[in-house]
Design a protein around this motif. Sequence first.
Motif, PDB file in Angstrom:
ATOM      1  N   VAL A 114       1.229  -1.284  -0.023  1.00  0.00           N
ATOM      2  CA  VAL A 114       0.111  -0.383  -0.132  1.00  0.00           C
ATOM      3  C   VAL A 114       0.827   0.869  -0.002  1.00  0.00           C
ATOM      4  O   VAL A 114       1.677   0.763   0.756  1.00  0.00           O
ATOM      5  CB  VAL A 114      -0.915   0.057   1.426  1.00  0.00           C
ATOM      6  N   PRO A 115       0.709   2.506  -0.679  1.00  0.00           N
ATOM      7  CA  PRO A 115       1.502   3.038  -1.562  1.00  0.00           C
ATOM      8  C   PRO A 115       1.003   4.654   0.399  1.00  0.00           C
ATOM      9  O   PRO A 115      -0.273   4.370   0.191  1.00  0.00           O
ATOM     10  CB  PRO A 115       1.517   3.794  -2.371  1.00  0.00           C
ATOM     11  N   LEU A 116       1.912   5.240   0.571  1.00  0.00           N
ATOM     12  CA  LEU A 116       1.448   5.579   1.606  1.00  0.00           C
ATOM     13  C   LEU A 116       1.347   7.765   1.267  1.00  0.00           C
ATOM     14  O   LEU A 116       1.503   8.242   3.187  1.00  0.00           O
ATOM     15  CB  LEU A 116       2.612   6.003   3.091  1.00  0.00           C
ATOM     16  N   ASP A 117       1.850   7.901   0.063  1.00  0.00           N
ATOM     17  CA  ASP A 117       2.077   9.046  -0.341  1.00  0.00           C
ATOM     18  C   ASP A 117       1.590   9.161  -1.490  1.00  0.00           C
ATOM     19  O   ASP A 117       2.129   8.257  -2.337  1.00  0.00           O
ATOM     20  CB  ASP A 117       3.357  10.014  -0.148  1.00  0.00           C
ATOM     21  N   ASP A 118       1.879  10.336  -2.620  1.00  0.00           N
ATOM     22  CA  ASP A 118       0.991  10.649  -3.675  1.00  0.00           C
ATOM     23  C   ASP A 118       3.207  10.222  -4.570  1.00  0.00           C
ATOM     24  O   ASP A 118       3.169   9.930  -5.565  1.00  0.00           O
ATOM     25  CB  ASP A 118       0.907  12.004  -3.779  1.00  0.00           C
ATOM     26  N   GLN A 119       4.150  10.610  -4.114  1.00  0.00           N
ATOM     27  CA  GLN A 119       5.281  10.588  -4.378  1.00  0.00           C
ATOM     28  C   GLN A 119       6.321   8.780  -4.439  1.00  0.00           C
ATOM     29  O   GLN A 119       6.780   8.232  -5.437  1.00  0.00           O
ATOM     30  CB  GLN A 119       6.203  11.234  -3.901  1.00  0.00           C
TER      31      GLN A 119
END
Length: 899
Positions: free
Chosen positions: A311-316
């Motif tokens: 799961v990605p935790l930021d936009d970057q």
Amino acid sequence: MSTQILATKLYIPVPRPGSVVRSRLIDRLNMGLHGKLALISAPAGFGKTTLVTEWIASDERKTAWLSLDDSDSDPVRFMTHFIAALQTIKPLIGTELIEQLYSPQPPSINSLMTPLLNELAMIPHEFVLVLDDYHVLDNTEIDSALTFLIDNQPQQMYLVITTREDPRLPLARLRVRGQLSEFRAADLRFTSDEAAAFLNRAMGLSLSPEDVAALEKRTEGWIAGLQLAAISMQGQTNPHQFVESFTGSHRFIVDYLIEEVLNHQPDAVRKFLFQTSILDRMSAPLCDAITGRSDGHAMLEQLERANMLIVPLDDQRQWYRYHHLFADVLKTHARKDYSEEIFLWFSRASQWHEENGLRSDAVQYALAANDFEQAANLIELSWPFIAQNIRPPEFLRWVEKLSDEIVEARPVLLAAYAWALLDTRNLDAADLYLKKVENWLKIMDVQAHHEAIIVNKVQFKLLAGTTAAARTYLALTRQDNKQTIYHAQRALTLLAHDQHYWIGLTSLFLGLAQWADSDLDDAYDAVTDSIEHFQAIDNLYFQVYGTVVLAEIHVLQGKLRQAHDRYHAARQLAQSAASHTIPMSISFYVGLGALYLEWNDLEAAEQHIHTGTKALSRSLIGFDAYRLSIVLAQVRLAAGQHDDAMSLLAEAAEDFKPGAAPNISPPESLKARFLLKQGRLDAVLDWIQKQGLSTKDVLHFSDEFDHITLARVKLAQYQQQPNEHGLEHLLDFLERLRQTASDGGRAGRVLEILILQALAYAAKDDTDSALEHLNRALAIAEAEGYIRIFVDEGETMQTLLARCLLHGKHVAYVKKLLDHLQPHSDNQSPNQLLIEPLSERELDVLNLMANGHTNQAIADELFIALSTVKKHINNIYGKLNVPNRTQAINRARDLGILS
């Protein structure tokens, strides 16, 4: 003080391209927006978070998001990130509250909900707040605070909670009121159509309808099971055979499918998954530090492309975490298959976090690695902990995970632990650990070579002085003024002059103890010195605190004008700190409110209290809230609102917390005075008995307010049942009180006691003595503008003041007091202020006398007999208390009877 926020917890996950749009559930979410709460409660893997992110993406409302984890059970950490999430839709909301949370004695988060709700109510548009994974929290204080928020939730706010188990919130009440939308496992399961769309479109498979139906049936529409099955089938030549090969419970399916997923991964990927499973969140550089490789970025991208439950935790796409189910199984495998290497991975994680300025995480991973020596090093370097955004309770938890042997070999760590215990008011334990530090200091003083472990060399050099300062703090908190003064003086000799923070703090402790000991001049000097040291390091908080203390001393000294100037200076300092969101004492609002109350400007007094109440979120000290309530209660009592006054006083008693500063007006004693004004003497006598107060007590400043209250009770008793012996005893007691207050330079208290003496003599019908004491009181009060202290005494005081007019002293001031005692007589002539006003004919005679008329001329002018004129003139002399015509004219002019 800045606050470190974990930004990845605020990131709103973005729906994956091609994901299944669950229109039926999104429509239900939209339908529930008229209520307060959407509860999405189901076991792991039912797509709770995904559903909410899809709904958010389809809606135009602004959304604040908070992903919760185990550490958020700490109320301060929870509230910090809770406010930070809200700041994503309103940047400055709750800024002051966050700073207060990181004070040495943070308030309960429940008490912060009211000011936060007031700010939320000011948001002009509709918004959504999402609390994801609420089940990880285990703290009733957080549950209580959230219940209060829901009960008082502004209309434009909608709350969404995802959880594996129902939270301890008033769900039944919300359900009955139609304010709750609920989504359970049965609602979240994939239908056959949704399962087909997910498996064949989102996961890129080509399953037959029969295989889809079989998987949907065996997983019961459980989304995580379907996803794991899809990952396992990718690249298999016979997916139909795979579908037929498993069955059973969710737990079985998880174990089976993850085994399948792992078995199909290359060794390098599988090892990477196990190594990084120990991390709560991961980035490419952190992964490289753990694995000892340099392909962290490529591996994370590969895992995300493969839908590998990451799961990605930021936009970057810099920070990630594993799906909780996946992480749990990976950790289980890692601990079993890599039982020795896993501690090395934890150590590497600790080192990376320390090198990147993340001290708290570094400590946690060092503890997980069972590297207690390194953990102790990091913890010791965390002192002073407040400066590093580490709260005393968190610091205590760290140290308590270390063995006694490790802690007691480190004198600096022992000292830091003792300060944390002091900050959390664990006084006996703090005393014990300070003794251990002092024992080390003795050993190191006589032994050049010793076994002490010292990592924080900066604090070690200051250890003797800071330990003496800690002793000062402990003694002050125990209200042992003698020991506070002793240890403060010792600390000040041990600390170098450039240690402004420690000297400033110690001087402040010293001044507070001297204040409590009624040594006001020395207290004033010590606090002034403290302020100068805090000015040298630009510490605004303690500058404001010290300035307020100086103002409080002025009030005791009866110097209201100087107190006003000090309070105003403190307010200006606090306003300059506002732009830096520095936590602040707001006691100056209490002081200003009390001053304007004394000056009988009730509107201004209430305005200061109202402003102070709004600013409570910035207050670090516990007694600000209760003191605000006390002054507001007095304002309401002065306005005749007795019920409100008693209610506020009860609230003050509930909020009361002993502080370092002397408690000069205890709530219970004030309550006794309020009851006395209501004529409830029996209730007050019960309180006197409970307190054990007696007119024979040894007098001390700490009990002075209570003793003055006792004197008021004795006077009320005499007025109900006259007893000459009792009255003489009271007069002796009042004189002892007055002399003690006078010797201590407490002119403010002397003033109140003189007034009580005047009232006691008036009760005795000794008017001359009553007026003598009243004139002494007026001499103290006039220059400082005291009003309420006289006005609150009512009719008896009005009579005495009217008699004072006849003696020609303090005439203008007495007239002003009488005006305040008769507030509804704006058109009243000065003549009406006399005990026995002049008659109309006497006024005519007086005016003619002032114009130079002889007695006969007056008789001729008024067409009355000469004997009648003489009678009027004698009456005028008596009413004005003068012996002759000249003094009568002068007295009448002084009183404003003659222009």
